[in-house]
Scaffold this active site. Structure first.
Site, PDB file in Angstrom:
ATOM      1  N   LYS A 189     -18.285 -39.994  70.408  1.00  0.00           N
ATOM      2  CA  LYS A 189     -18.467 -41.150  71.289  1.00  0.00           C
ATOM      3  C   LYS A 189     -18.506 -42.409  70.434  1.00  0.00           C
ATOM      4  O   LYS A 189     -18.912 -42.374  69.261  1.00  0.00           O
ATOM      5  CB  LYS A 189     -19.773 -41.027  72.075  1.00  0.00           C
ATOM      6  CG  LYS A 189     -19.806 -41.842  73.347  1.00  0.00           C
ATOM      7  CD  LYS A 189     -18.993 -41.181  74.452  1.00  0.00           C
ATOM      8  CE  LYS A 189     -19.143 -41.928  75.773  1.00  0.00           C
ATOM      9  NZ  LYS A 189     -18.445 -41.249  76.866  1.00  0.00           N
ATOM     10  N   GLY A 194     -24.674 -46.782  91.698  1.00  0.00           N
ATOM     11  CA  GLY A 194     -23.523 -47.195  90.917  1.00  0.00           C
ATOM     12  C   GLY A 194     -22.227 -46.952  91.671  1.00  0.00           C
ATOM     13  O   GLY A 194     -21.874 -45.810  91.966  1.00  0.00           O
ATOM     14  N   VAL A 195     -21.519 -48.043  92.009  1.00  0.00           N
ATOM     15  CA  VAL A 195     -20.266 -47.914  92.760  1.00  0.00           C
ATOM     16  C   VAL A 195     -19.125 -48.568  91.988  1.00  0.00           C
ATOM     17  O   VAL A 195     -18.226 -49.175  92.564  1.00  0.00           O
ATOM     18  CB  VAL A 195     -20.391 -48.512  94.182  1.00  0.00           C
ATOM     19  CG1 VAL A 195     -21.386 -47.704  95.001  1.00  0.00           C
ATOM     20  CG2 VAL A 195     -20.802 -49.984  94.144  1.00  0.00           C
ATOM     21  N   GLY A 196     -19.173 -48.425  90.664  1.00  0.00           N
ATOM     22  CA  GLY A 196     -18.082 -48.909  89.828  1.00  0.00           C
ATOM     23  C   GLY A 196     -16.903 -47.953  89.891  1.00  0.00           C
ATOM     24  O   GLY A 196     -16.609 -47.368  90.939  1.00  0.00           O
ATOM     25  N   VAL A 246     -16.210 -44.797  88.713  1.00  0.00           N
ATOM     26  CA  VAL A 246     -16.454 -43.428  89.161  1.00  0.00           C
ATOM     27  C   VAL A 246     -17.181 -43.420  90.498  1.00  0.00           C
ATOM     28  O   VAL A 246     -16.781 -42.726  91.444  1.00  0.00           O
ATOM     29  CB  VAL A 246     -17.251 -42.643  88.103  1.00  0.00           C
ATOM     30  CG1 VAL A 246     -17.674 -41.284  88.649  1.00  0.00           C
ATOM     31  CG2 VAL A 246     -16.426 -42.472  86.838  1.00  0.00           C
TER      32      VAL A 246
END
Length: 349
Positions: A78, A178-180, A182
């Protein structure tokens, strides 16, 4: 470094600084037992250097386990860039990051993660061939988020099947954090399946758009842990299952695309005691890296991606079933399987 609580015998931890562009980056390579390390690059405005190091080490280890559980020929790594993705990005900074990736000579392949998109990776590609998640090139596959979201949606159905006896989500309430990239795609799948959505995000524009398209009810970020729902789906940052949130959850299952959802592994046992079925994050969210693996292979096949994702969802179901059969935390079961696969690969190298 070696006594850092998240070190976990990483093969390499590399720090890069470029004064001209302001690049401050760490690339962590946890394991190359199964193949070259692969994992996205996250750009985040960390409060401290220690927070940055903890994040990259945990994410890197998680990628080793994720790739092992997905059954793909990649190890775990990462990268993180310390900076505000809304104000600190520049082509020069990402070219400097590309040179950092290139210096590792194929030990690590990078791609998009939080705060980084396809256009950024296109700039990185100018300095290194060890990059995926591109929208141009012979094997380019573009943003892997839709594949990650597809896997999260299918994983939610697996959790529902074990909680309610059916994977039919009609009328089920799913709380999505979280609605980014993904989370947004996941919401579309869930809404199409007839689920009722409660959503939150710090990005008000994204929140409004998803609410409008899905009919979701919006709550403040801090209130998402208190809503009554069937399943909680975290799709933002990690450590959302912790001492403070544990007592607040009013759900029967947790299944989402965020990495490192448990602040410490012991939270898996606390969820089990509370009667909450947890889908281990690095199993349910493996769709994106499967897509990336197809691109890294040099011959992208959507059929292979779909088939490998289907196998991963079967693996998730096996983890859930074994955990319930043996009365163990699901993350402990998944960890044991992932470590065994990595150890077996290392033994025959």
């Amino acid at each position: 470094m070696f006594d850092h609580p998240s070190y976990d015998a990483h093969e390499g931890v590399h720090a890069f600084h470029d004064a001209a562009t302001g690049l401050k980056s760490v690339i962590a390579v946890h394991s190359t037992a199964l193949g070259p390390a692969a994992g996205g690059c996250r750009m985040w405005n960390y409060p401290t250097g220690d927070a940055m190091m903890t994040d990259v080490l945990r994410l890197s280890q998680g990628m080793s386990y994720k790739n092992a559980m997905a059954g793909i020929p990649l190890g775990g790594g990462k990268a993180v860039i310390w900076g505000d993705p809304k104000s600190d990005k520049s082509p020069e900074l990402f070219r400097a990051f590309g040179r950092a990736v290139e210096s590792l000579q194929g030990t690590y392949y990078t791609a998009e993660d939080v705060g980084v998109d396809v256009s950024d990776m296109s700039v990185v590609r100018q300095e290194t061939r060890f990059v995926a998640g591109l929208d141009e090139g012979a094997a380019a596959s573009g943003d892997p988020s839709p594949v990650t979201a597809r896997g999260v949606y299918l994983g939610i159905r697996e959790v529902a099947k074990r909680l309610f006896g059916t994977d039919d989500l009609t009328g089920r309430t799913i709380a999505v954090q979280g609605v980014g990239s993904v989370g947004g795609y996941t919401c579309k799948h869930l809404a199409a399946a007839g689920a009722n959505l409660i959503i939150t995000d710090i990005d008000q524009e994204a929140l409004a758009a998803v609410s409008k398209s899905t009919g979701a009810r919006v709550v403040a970020p801090g209130d998402i842990y208190d809503v009554e729902a069937d399943i909680f789906s975290p799709n933002a940052l990690g450590a959302v299952v912790n001492e403070k949130t544990l007592a607040r959850f009013k759900v029967k299952g947790i299944a989402g695309g965020a990495n490192n959802q448990l602040v410490v592994p012991e939270m898996g046992e606390f969820l089990r005691r509370k009667g909450i079925l947890y889908a281990p994050d690095y199993v349910i969210n493996g769709g994106g890296i499967i897509n990336v693996a197809a691109e890294i292979s040099g011959s992208y096949s959507r059929e292979w991606v779909d088939a490998t994702l289907a196998k991963l969802i079967v693996t998730l179901g096996d983890v859930l079933d074994e955990a319930r059969r043996t009365d163990q935390p699901t993350n402990y079961v998944a960890d044991r399987i992932a470590r065994a696969r990595i150890a077996a690969a290392r033994a025959i190298r």
